[in-house]
Design a protein around this motif. Structure first.
Motif, PDB file in Angstrom:
ATOM      1  N   ASP A 236       0.812  -1.220   0.000  1.00 49.86           N
ATOM      2  CA  ASP A 236       0.000   0.000   0.000  1.00 49.86           C
ATOM      3  C   ASP A 236       0.847   1.273   0.000  1.00 49.86           C
ATOM      4  O   ASP A 236       0.493   2.257  -0.648  1.00 49.86           O
ATOM      5  N   PHE A 237       1.956   1.282   0.730  1.00 49.02           N
ATOM      6  CA  PHE A 237       2.781   2.487   0.776  1.00 49.02           C
ATOM      7  C   PHE A 237       3.294   2.835  -0.616  1.00 49.02           C
ATOM      8  O   PHE A 237       3.176   3.977  -1.060  1.00 49.02           O
ATOM      9  N   THR A 238       3.841   1.860  -1.306  1.00 47.80           N
ATOM     10  CA  THR A 238       4.373   2.106  -2.648  1.00 47.80           C
ATOM     11  C   THR A 238       3.267   2.529  -3.609  1.00 47.80           C
ATOM     12  O   THR A 238       3.431   3.480  -4.372  1.00 47.80           O
ATOM     13  N   ARG A 239       2.135   1.833  -3.565  1.00 48.53           N
ATOM     14  CA  ARG A 239       1.040   2.149  -4.482  1.00 48.53           C
ATOM     15  C   ARG A 239       0.414   3.512  -4.196  1.00 48.53           C
ATOM     16  O   ARG A 239       0.102   4.261  -5.101  1.00 48.53           O
ATOM     17  N   ASP A 240       0.220   3.835  -2.918  1.00 47.75           N
ATOM     18  CA  ASP A 240      -0.511   5.054  -2.567  1.00 47.75           C
ATOM     19  C   ASP A 240       0.367   6.296  -2.467  1.00 47.75           C
ATOM     20  O   ASP A 240      -0.087   7.398  -2.781  1.00 47.75           O
ATOM     21  N   LEU A 241       1.603   6.140  -2.004  1.00 47.73           N
ATOM     22  CA  LEU A 241       2.459   7.302  -1.786  1.00 47.73           C
ATOM     23  C   LEU A 241       3.717   7.285  -2.631  1.00 47.73           C
ATOM     24  O   LEU A 241       4.149   8.321  -3.125  1.00 47.73           O
ATOM     25  N   GLY A 242       4.349   6.141  -2.745  1.00 49.35           N
ATOM     26  CA  GLY A 242       5.604   6.026  -3.480  1.00 49.35           C
ATOM     27  C   GLY A 242       6.787   6.448  -2.625  1.00 49.35           C
ATOM     28  O   GLY A 242       6.660   7.270  -1.707  1.00 49.35           O
ATOM     29  N   PHE A 243       7.928   5.882  -2.911  1.00 48.98           N
ATOM     30  CA  PHE A 243       9.121   6.153  -2.115  1.00 48.98           C
ATOM     31  C   PHE A 243       9.584   7.609  -2.203  1.00 48.98           C
ATOM     32  O   PHE A 243      10.103   8.147  -1.222  1.00 48.98           O
ATOM     33  N   PRO A 244       9.395   8.295  -3.339  1.00 51.45           N
ATOM     34  CA  PRO A 244       9.798   9.711  -3.368  1.00 51.45           C
ATOM     35  C   PRO A 244       9.126  10.541  -2.262  1.00 51.45           C
ATOM     36  O   PRO A 244       9.726  11.492  -1.759  1.00 51.45           O
ATOM     37  N   HIS A 245       7.928  10.164  -1.857  1.00 53.83           N
ATOM     38  CA  HIS A 245       7.252  10.852  -0.747  1.00 53.83           C
ATOM     39  C   HIS A 245       8.096  10.773   0.517  1.00 53.83           C
ATOM     40  O   HIS A 245       8.245  11.764   1.246  1.00 53.83           O
TER      41      HIS A 245
ATOM     42  N   ALA B 136      20.700  16.033   2.936  1.00 52.55           N
ATOM     43  CA  ALA B 136      21.070  16.102   1.517  1.00 52.55           C
ATOM     44  C   ALA B 136      20.631  17.429   0.899  1.00 52.55           C
ATOM     45  O   ALA B 136      19.456  17.796   0.952  1.00 52.55           O
ATOM     46  N   ASP B 137      21.588  18.109   0.329  1.00 48.29           N
ATOM     47  CA  ASP B 137      21.290  19.343  -0.406  1.00 48.29           C
ATOM     48  C   ASP B 137      21.030  19.044  -1.880  1.00 48.29           C
ATOM     49  O   ASP B 137      20.361  19.815  -2.562  1.00 48.29           O
ATOM     50  N   THR B 138      21.588  17.926  -2.359  1.00 46.28           N
ATOM     51  CA  THR B 138      21.406  17.536  -3.755  1.00 46.28           C
ATOM     52  C   THR B 138      20.980  16.071  -3.798  1.00 46.28           C
ATOM     53  O   THR B 138      21.158  15.328  -2.826  1.00 46.28           O
ATOM     54  N   ASP B 139      20.452  15.647  -4.923  1.00 42.90           N
ATOM     55  CA  ASP B 139      20.049  14.248  -5.078  1.00 42.90           C
ATOM     56  C   ASP B 139      21.240  13.303  -4.948  1.00 42.90           C
ATOM     57  O   ASP B 139      21.082  12.170  -4.488  1.00 42.90           O
ATOM     58  N   ASP B 140      22.418  13.768  -5.343  1.00 42.94           N
ATOM     59  CA  ASP B 140      23.615  12.932  -5.230  1.00 42.94           C
ATOM     60  C   ASP B 140      23.985  12.639  -3.775  1.00 42.94           C
ATOM     61  O   ASP B 140      24.694  11.678  -3.502  1.00 42.94           O
ATOM     62  N   GLN B 141      23.525  13.444  -2.854  1.00 38.44           N
ATOM     63  CA  GLN B 141      23.821  13.259  -1.437  1.00 38.44           C
ATOM     64  C   GLN B 141      22.788  12.373  -0.728  1.00 38.44           C
ATOM     65  O   GLN B 141      22.981  12.012   0.432  1.00 38.44           O
ATOM     66  N   LEU B 142      21.723  12.026  -1.430  1.00 34.62           N
ATOM     67  CA  LEU B 142      20.701  11.150  -0.857  1.00 34.62           C
ATOM     68  C   LEU B 142      21.232   9.725  -0.732  1.00 34.62           C
ATOM     69  O   LEU B 142      22.092   9.304  -1.509  1.00 34.62           O
ATOM     70  N   HIS B 143      20.682   8.992   0.217  1.00 32.64           N
ATOM     71  CA  HIS B 143      20.981   7.567   0.302  1.00 32.64           C
ATOM     72  C   HIS B 143      20.508   6.926  -1.008  1.00 32.64           C
ATOM     73  O   HIS B 143      19.477   7.326  -1.565  1.00 32.64           O
ATOM     74  N   PRO B 144      21.184   5.899  -1.521  1.00 37.25           N
ATOM     75  CA  PRO B 144      20.801   5.306  -2.811  1.00 37.25           C
ATOM     76  C   PRO B 144      19.488   4.515  -2.797  1.00 37.25           C
ATOM     77  O   PRO B 144      18.950   4.194  -3.868  1.00 37.25           O
ATOM     78  N   LEU B 145      18.949   4.200  -1.641  1.00 38.88           N
ATOM     79  CA  LEU B 145      17.704   3.442  -1.556  1.00 38.88           C
ATOM     80  C   LEU B 145      16.566   4.245  -2.189  1.00 38.88           C
ATOM     81  O   LEU B 145      16.353   5.408  -1.848  1.00 38.88           O
ATOM     82  N   ARG B 146      15.825   3.606  -3.115  1.00 38.05           N
ATOM     83  CA  ARG B 146      14.740   4.286  -3.806  1.00 38.05           C
ATOM     84  C   ARG B 146      13.435   3.504  -3.806  1.00 38.05           C
ATOM     85  O   ARG B 146      12.519   3.798  -4.553  1.00 38.05           O
ATOM     86  N   GLU B 147      13.359   2.484  -2.956  1.00 36.48           N
ATOM     87  CA  GLU B 147      12.106   1.739  -2.806  1.00 36.48           C
ATOM     88  C   GLU B 147      12.037   1.175  -1.393  1.00 36.48           C
ATOM     89  O   GLU B 147      13.049   1.107  -0.692  1.00 36.48           O
ATOM     90  N   VAL B 148      10.837   0.814  -0.987  1.00 34.85           N
ATOM     91  CA  VAL B 148      10.661   0.289   0.357  1.00 34.85           C
ATOM     92  C   VAL B 148      11.514  -0.970   0.512  1.00 34.85           C
ATOM     93  O   VAL B 148      11.385  -1.902  -0.284  1.00 34.85           O
ATOM     94  N   PRO B 149      12.391  -1.000   1.527  1.00 42.92           N
ATOM     95  CA  PRO B 149      13.214  -2.189   1.719  1.00 42.92           C
ATOM     96  C   PRO B 149      12.345  -3.346   2.201  1.00 42.92           C
ATOM     97  O   PRO B 149      11.417  -3.162   2.984  1.00 42.92           O
ATOM     98  N   LYS B 150      12.633  -4.533   1.732  1.00 45.03           N
ATOM     99  CA  LYS B 150      11.891  -5.749   2.124  1.00 45.03           C
ATOM    100  C   LYS B 150      12.722  -6.497   3.144  1.00 45.03           C
ATOM    101  O   LYS B 150      13.745  -7.072   2.816  1.00 45.03           O
ATOM    102  N   TRP B 151      12.288  -6.469   4.370  1.00 39.57           N
ATOM    103  CA  TRP B 151      13.037  -7.077   5.470  1.00 39.57           C
ATOM    104  C   TRP B 151      12.666  -8.543   5.588  1.00 39.57           C
ATOM    105  O   TRP B 151      11.490  -8.904   5.567  1.00 39.57           O
ATOM    106  N   THR B 152      13.668  -9.399   5.707  1.00 39.09           N
ATOM    107  CA  THR B 152      13.439 -10.815   5.965  1.00 39.09           C
ATOM    108  C   THR B 152      14.100 -11.158   7.284  1.00 39.09           C
ATOM    109  O   THR B 152      14.804 -10.344   7.867  1.00 39.09           O
ATOM    110  N   TRP B 153      13.880 -12.361   7.749  1.00 37.29           N
ATOM    111  CA  TRP B 153      14.390 -12.727   9.054  1.00 37.29           C
ATOM    112  C   TRP B 153      14.586 -14.212   9.166  1.00 37.29           C
ATOM    113  O   TRP B 153      14.205 -14.969   8.270  1.00 37.29           O
ATOM    114  N   SER B 154      15.155 -14.637  10.284  1.00 37.45           N
ATOM    115  CA  SER B 154      15.451 -16.053  10.481  1.00 37.45           C
ATOM    116  C   SER B 154      14.377 -16.736  11.324  1.00 37.45           C
ATOM    117  O   SER B 154      14.541 -17.882  11.704  1.00 37.45           O
ATOM    118  N   GLY B 155      13.302 -16.010  11.647  1.00 37.05           N
ATOM    119  CA  GLY B 155      12.237 -16.562  12.505  1.00 37.05           C
ATOM    120  C   GLY B 155      11.457 -17.538  11.800  1.00 37.05           C
ATOM    121  O   GLY B 155      10.838 -18.404  11.812  1.00 37.05           O
TER     122      GLY B 155
END
Length: 182
Positions: free
Chosen positions: A96-105, A163-182
């Motif tokens: 829902d986050f990606t569909r409704d808002l998108g990572f740029p938000h 970040a003052d410029t886009d080049d200073q932003l973290h490279p992540l551009r989508e919701v990270p998908k967390w996995t686990w060992s549980g």
């Protein structure tokens, strides 16, 4: 081991029953490891309602905290819903986050905040305390997934806030998908 989009992780499930898996316990979004069904973090947490309750507690603590309140002001009525959607998607729930808002938000709302290390650490501390208050599972694997997720996300937010410029932003551009060992 926990993974995000910047590190190799287990492939996402297509939501179809894998060959050789029988019975009524297969849930779309669950992962298969050596023919054992693994619940997503989202499922283990209790799904949308449990995450919404957790985030509501967390957000209330953030708004009342003198270190973080300057970043959040009086709050926004949709912030709990947005953060719940982000957490749910990151933990294997609906997108829902990606569909409704998108990572740029997410990038836009953090830009210019100038988050300090003290504020970032306080955010992490209140997040983990809210998990206790909300009664989220307290097993070690789940709590490590929460901790690693909020540590990573708060580092990304802090970098993007400076970040003052886009080049200073973290490279992540989508919701990270967390996995686990549980």
């Amino acid at each position: 081991m926990f993974h995000n989009l910047l590190a190799p992780g287990r492939p996402e499930s297509s939501g179809t029953r894998p060959p050789g898996i029988h019975g009524a316990f297969f849930e779309p979004g669950s992962e298969v490891c050596n023919d054992v069904i693994m619940a997503t973090i989202y499922e283990h947490a209790g799904g949308h309602d449990a995450l919404r309750h957790f985030i509501d507690i967390f957000y209330g603590s953030v708004l009342a905290d003198p270190v973080l309140q300057p970043l959040f002001g009086a709050g926004r009525p949709d912030h709990v819903d947005h953060l719940t959607a982000f957490e749910a998607e990151s933990f294997g729930g609906p997108d829902d986050f990606t569909r409704d808002l998108g990572f740029p938000h997410l990038i836009d709302v953090h830009r210019g905040l100038q988050i300090t290390e003290q504020q970032r650490q306080r955010f992490v501390d209140l997040y983990l305390a809210a998990a206790d208050t909300a009664g989220l599972p307290d097993d070690a694997a789940f709590r490590e997934a929460l901790r690693s997720h909020v540590e990573f996300g708060s580092q990304v937010a802090m970098q993007n806030s400076h970040a003052d410029t886009d080049d200073q932003l973290h490279p992540l551009r989508e919701v990270p998908k967390w996995t686990w060992s549980g």
